[in-house]
Design an enzyme around this catalytic site. Structure first.
Site, PDB file in Angstrom:
ATOM      1  N   ARG A   1       0.824  -1.214   0.000  1.00 20.02           N
ATOM      2  CA  ARG A   1       0.000   0.000   0.000  1.00 20.02           C
ATOM      3  C   ARG A   1       0.857   1.264   0.000  1.00 20.02           C
ATOM      4  NH1 ARG A   1      -5.527  -0.552   2.100  1.00 20.02           N
ATOM      5  NH2 ARG A   1      -6.179  -2.455   1.103  1.00 20.02           N
TER       6      ARG A   1
ATOM      7  N   ARG B   1      -3.523   6.806   0.883  1.00 14.59           N
ATOM      8  CA  ARG B   1      -4.014   8.049   1.498  1.00 14.59           C
ATOM      9  C   ARG B   1      -3.032   8.761   2.409  1.00 14.59           C
ATOM     10  NH1 ARG B   1      -9.176   5.031   3.408  1.00 14.59           N
ATOM     11  NH2 ARG B   1      -7.507   3.505   3.358  1.00 14.59           N
TER      12      ARG B   1
ATOM     13  N   ARG C   1      -7.534  11.995  -5.267  1.00 17.40           N
ATOM     14  CA  ARG C   1      -8.802  11.399  -4.850  1.00 17.40           C
ATOM     15  C   ARG C   1      -9.886  12.440  -4.643  1.00 17.40           C
ATOM     16  NH1 ARG C   1     -11.780   8.803  -4.029  1.00 17.40           N
ATOM     17  NH2 ARG C   1     -11.889   7.465  -2.204  1.00 17.40           N
TER      18      ARG C   1
ATOM     19  N   ASP D   1      -6.849  -2.561  -7.108  1.00 20.46           N
ATOM     20  CA  ASP D   1      -7.278  -3.194  -5.874  1.00 20.46           C
ATOM     21  C   ASP D   1      -7.520  -4.653  -6.228  1.00 20.46           C
ATOM     22  OD1 ASP D   1      -8.315  -2.260  -2.979  1.00 20.46           O
ATOM     23  OD2 ASP D   1      -9.546  -3.927  -3.693  1.00 20.46           O
TER      24      ASP D   1
ATOM     25  N   TYR E   1     -15.386 -11.425   0.099  1.00 19.36           N
ATOM     26  CA  TYR E   1     -16.022 -10.162  -0.301  1.00 19.36           C
ATOM     27  C   TYR E   1     -17.284 -10.425  -1.118  1.00 19.36           C
ATOM     28  CZ  TYR E   1     -12.260  -7.313   1.517  1.00 19.36           C
ATOM     29  OH  TYR E   1     -11.378  -6.694   2.362  1.00 19.36           O
TER      30      TYR E   1
HETATM   31  O1  CP3 Z   1       0.021   0.549  -3.164  1.00 23.61           O
HETATM   32  C1  CP3 Z   1      -0.431  -0.612  -3.283  1.00 23.61           C
HETATM   33  O2  CP3 Z   1      -0.160  -1.518  -2.481  1.00 23.61           O
HETATM   34  C2  CP3 Z   1      -1.278  -0.951  -4.474  1.00 23.61           C
HETATM   35  C3  CP3 Z   1      -2.670  -0.801  -4.333  1.00 23.61           C
HETATM   36  C4  CP3 Z   1      -3.550  -1.720  -3.495  1.00 23.61           C
HETATM   37  C5  CP3 Z   1      -4.767  -1.247  -2.967  1.00 23.61           C
HETATM   38  N1  CP3 Z   1      -5.427  -2.308  -2.423  1.00 23.61           N
HETATM   39  C6  CP3 Z   1      -5.243   0.139  -3.042  1.00 23.61           C
HETATM   40  C7  CP3 Z   1      -6.309   0.604  -2.155  1.00 23.61           C
HETATM   41  C8  CP3 Z   1      -3.462  -3.084  -3.200  1.00 23.61           C
HETATM   42  C9  CP3 Z   1      -2.334  -4.056  -3.491  1.00 23.61           C
HETATM   43  C10 CP3 Z   1      -4.662  -3.445  -2.525  1.00 23.61           C
HETATM   44  C11 CP3 Z   1      -4.967  -4.814  -2.104  1.00 23.61           C
HETATM   45  C12 CP3 Z   1      -6.150  -5.063  -1.265  1.00 23.61           C
HETATM   46  N2  CP3 Z   1      -7.357  -4.455  -1.301  1.00 23.61           N
HETATM   47  C13 CP3 Z   1      -6.228  -6.106  -0.307  1.00 23.61           C
HETATM   48  C14 CP3 Z   1      -5.145  -7.090  -0.004  1.00 23.61           C
HETATM   49  C15 CP3 Z   1      -4.097  -6.544   0.878  1.00 23.61           C
HETATM   50  C16 CP3 Z   1      -4.568  -6.212   2.254  1.00 23.61           C
HETATM   51  O3  CP3 Z   1      -4.528  -5.014   2.605  1.00 23.61           O
HETATM   52  O4  CP3 Z   1      -4.955  -7.120   2.995  1.00 23.61           O
HETATM   53  C17 CP3 Z   1      -7.502  -6.047   0.265  1.00 23.61           C
HETATM   54  C18 CP3 Z   1      -8.048  -6.953   1.347  1.00 23.61           C
HETATM   55  C19 CP3 Z   1      -8.220  -5.005  -0.382  1.00 23.61           C
HETATM   56  C20 CP3 Z   1      -9.625  -4.591  -0.171  1.00 23.61           C
HETATM   57  C21 CP3 Z   1      -9.752  -3.202   0.249  1.00 23.61           C
HETATM   58  N3  CP3 Z   1      -9.556  -2.116  -0.588  1.00 23.61           N
HETATM   59  C22 CP3 Z   1     -10.123  -2.700   1.513  1.00 23.61           C
HETATM   60  C23 CP3 Z   1     -10.444  -3.559   2.734  1.00 23.61           C
HETATM   61  C24 CP3 Z   1     -10.151  -1.316   1.427  1.00 23.61           C
HETATM   62  C25 CP3 Z   1     -10.656  -0.361   2.484  1.00 23.61           C
HETATM   63  C26 CP3 Z   1      -9.702  -0.201   3.575  1.00 23.61           C
HETATM   64  C27 CP3 Z   1      -8.774   0.914   3.235  1.00 23.61           C
HETATM   65  O5  CP3 Z   1      -7.564   0.766   3.430  1.00 23.61           O
HETATM   66  O6  CP3 Z   1      -9.304   1.944   2.812  1.00 23.61           O
HETATM   67  C28 CP3 Z   1      -9.739  -0.957   0.107  1.00 23.61           C
HETATM   68  C29 CP3 Z   1      -9.579   0.388  -0.435  1.00 23.61           C
HETATM   69  C30 CP3 Z   1      -8.231   0.753  -1.008  1.00 23.61           C
HETATM   70  N4  CP3 Z   1      -7.442  -0.068  -1.764  1.00 23.61           N
HETATM   71  C31 CP3 Z   1      -7.598   2.020  -0.904  1.00 23.61           C
HETATM   72  C32 CP3 Z   1      -6.400   1.939  -1.626  1.00 23.61           C
HETATM   73  C33 CP3 Z   1      -5.394   3.027  -1.845  1.00 23.61           C
HETATM   74  C34 CP3 Z   1      -8.173   3.242  -0.212  1.00 23.61           C
HETATM   75  C35 CP3 Z   1      -9.265   3.770  -1.074  1.00 23.61           C
HETATM   76  C36 CP3 Z   1      -9.361   5.276  -1.111  1.00 23.61           C
HETATM   77  O7  CP3 Z   1      -8.507   5.935  -1.687  1.00 23.61           O
HETATM   78  O8  CP3 Z   1     -10.383   5.793  -0.603  1.00 23.61           O
END
Ligand code: CP3
Length: 361
Positions: free
Chosen positions: A41, A45, A54, A90, A168
């Site tokens: 990640r 944010r 965003r 994602d 999910y």
């Molecule tokens: O920089 C990176 O690592 C690449 C991008 C990336 C995102 N999600 C962007 C993201 C990657 C590799 C993921 C994987 C992901 N997404 C996983 C597996 C890894 C982990 O964290 O366990 C999972 C379970 C998700 C599902 C997911 N997406 C959740 C639970 C959430 C909400 C929680 C949160 O952190 O906001 C997201 C949203 C998400 N995915 C954001 C980002 C940058 C935030 C969204 C926003 O900008 O509002």
């Protein structure tokens, strides 16, 4: 379509040539002049540049517009000198392509408004080719790969593992106890197997297409199986599908990273499902986890991401502990044991990368 590393791009070196990028060398267990580092990640944010984008675009807009996704992918590489880029997307958009209505709700995470609740829902899921349904991310990979080519920064693609995606699809969002998912698994074992098989088909195709589009490594995220399941249930209901997925992507011609979160109780079993490299979460000390995986297998990890909220002195001690446990063995890529959180101070990310470069050079 299967990726063929020999004929896919006549200009690229043969797959058995030694890579020069530090991350790709470490993923093959080769010695490196210092420890390579990138962070889960790393584009998100906690970065003001990301938050600014965003404000003007939704999460799905960023993901689906290749130029914007490429720009976000490169933000942390340019800002901190990360040794790898992970394509901005994602794990959930492939579910949208299968017919599930996905949105990212401000402050509430991902939501699916029509989750799977019957065996019929499973059979109605589509399995479109990634080349069409994930075209935006594949194009973003091509753009980023061209930008990184002169820099020796590795490009990582990724996808979700079957259980995590199924959770999910059935819960409609992130869950506390995975009760719906586990109830479906126990009540409808045949439909559960069909669901996981469909997910394996779609994810394997997507991962192979990412390698064809320029991803030089592929990470599989299994974020929730370890949190939801006992070892017996993991072995019975999940491991066969994971093995099928790793088997299918082993033809990609690039290293595959098996990142299974929360599996300390059965790390050996999770690692045995496949993948060249094992991504370690933050629960076990790195040396103990690496011993379980086997020191002949490269690993990535495993600082607790919340340690970046500590004052620098405490953070430094914890970074050094990970480096010490890695013991200078080849085949270690420094990373976090889970994703960076939005409250992370940017300065701690910068200092972490600088510190690892200095300490290990
Ligand atoms: O920089 C990176 O690592 C690449 C991008 C990336 C995102 N999600 C962007 C993201 C990657 C590799 C993921 C994987 C992901 N997404 C996983 C597996 C890894 C982990 O964290 O366990 C999972 C379970 C998700 C599902 C997911 N997406 C959740 C639970 C959430 C909400 C929680 C949160 O952190 O906001 C997201 C949203 C998400 N995915 C954001 C980002 C940058 C935030 C969204 C926003 O900008 O509002």
């Amino acid at each position: 379509m299967k990726a063929d590393p020999v004929t896919a791009d006549p200009a690229s070196p043969p797959p058995d040539a030694e890579p020069t990028s530090l991350v790709l060398r470490a993923y093959r267990g080769l010695p490196t002049e210092r420890t390579p580092v990138w962070l889960l990640r790393q584009a998100g944010r906690y970065m003001p540049e990301y938050r600014a984008l965003r404000e003007r675009h939704s999460m799905l807009e960023l993901i689906r517009t290749p130029e914007l996704a490429a720009e976000v992918t490169l933000l942390p590489v340019d800002a901190f000198g990360m040794d790898a880029a992970i394509v901005f997307s994602d794990i959930l958009p492939p579910l949208a392509a299968m017919g599930l209505d996905l949105d990212f709700v401000e402050g509430d995470g991902p939501r699916i408004s029509n989750p799977i609740s019957s065996t019929r829902d499973v059979d109605l899921l589509a399995a479109p080719p990634a080349e069409e349904s994930m075209a935006g991310t594949l194009e973003a990979l091509r753009i980023v790969r061209a930008a990184l080519e002169p820099r020796d920064v590795a490009l990582v693609g990724f996808a979700g593992a079957p259980f995590t995606l199924a959770s999910y699809a059935i819960e409609g969002g992130t869950s506390r106890d995975f009760a719906k998912t586990k109830a479906f698994m126990l009540q409808e074992p045949a439909a559960w197997r069909r669901l996981l098989r469909k997910l394996v088909t779609v994810q394997a195709d997507y991962l192979l297409e990412q390698a064809r589009a320029g991803a030089q490594a592929l990470q599989v995220f299994d974020s929730w199986a370890g949190r939801a399941l006992s070892r017996d249930d993991y072995l019975r209901y999940v491991a066969p599908a994971n093995r099928e997925l790793y088997e299918a992507v082993s033809t990609a011609g690039v290293p595959v990273i098996n990142f299974s979160l929360g599996v300390s109780a059965y790390l050996a079993d999770a690692a045995a499902c496949g993948g060249d490299v094992v991504g370690l979460d933050w629960q076990l000390p790195l040396d103990e986890a690496w011993a379980i995986v086997g020191f002949d297998r490269p690993v990535q990890g495993n600082l607790d991401p919340i340690a970046l909220l500590a004052p620098w002195r405490e953070l430094e001690v914890r970074i050094d502990a990970v480096l010490e446990q890695a013991g200078g063995r080849p085949g270690h890529v420094f990373n976090l044991g889970h994703g960076l959180v939005p409250q992370t101070p940017v300065d701690n990310v910068r200092r972490l990368v600088e510190h690892i470069r200095e300490r290990t050079s």
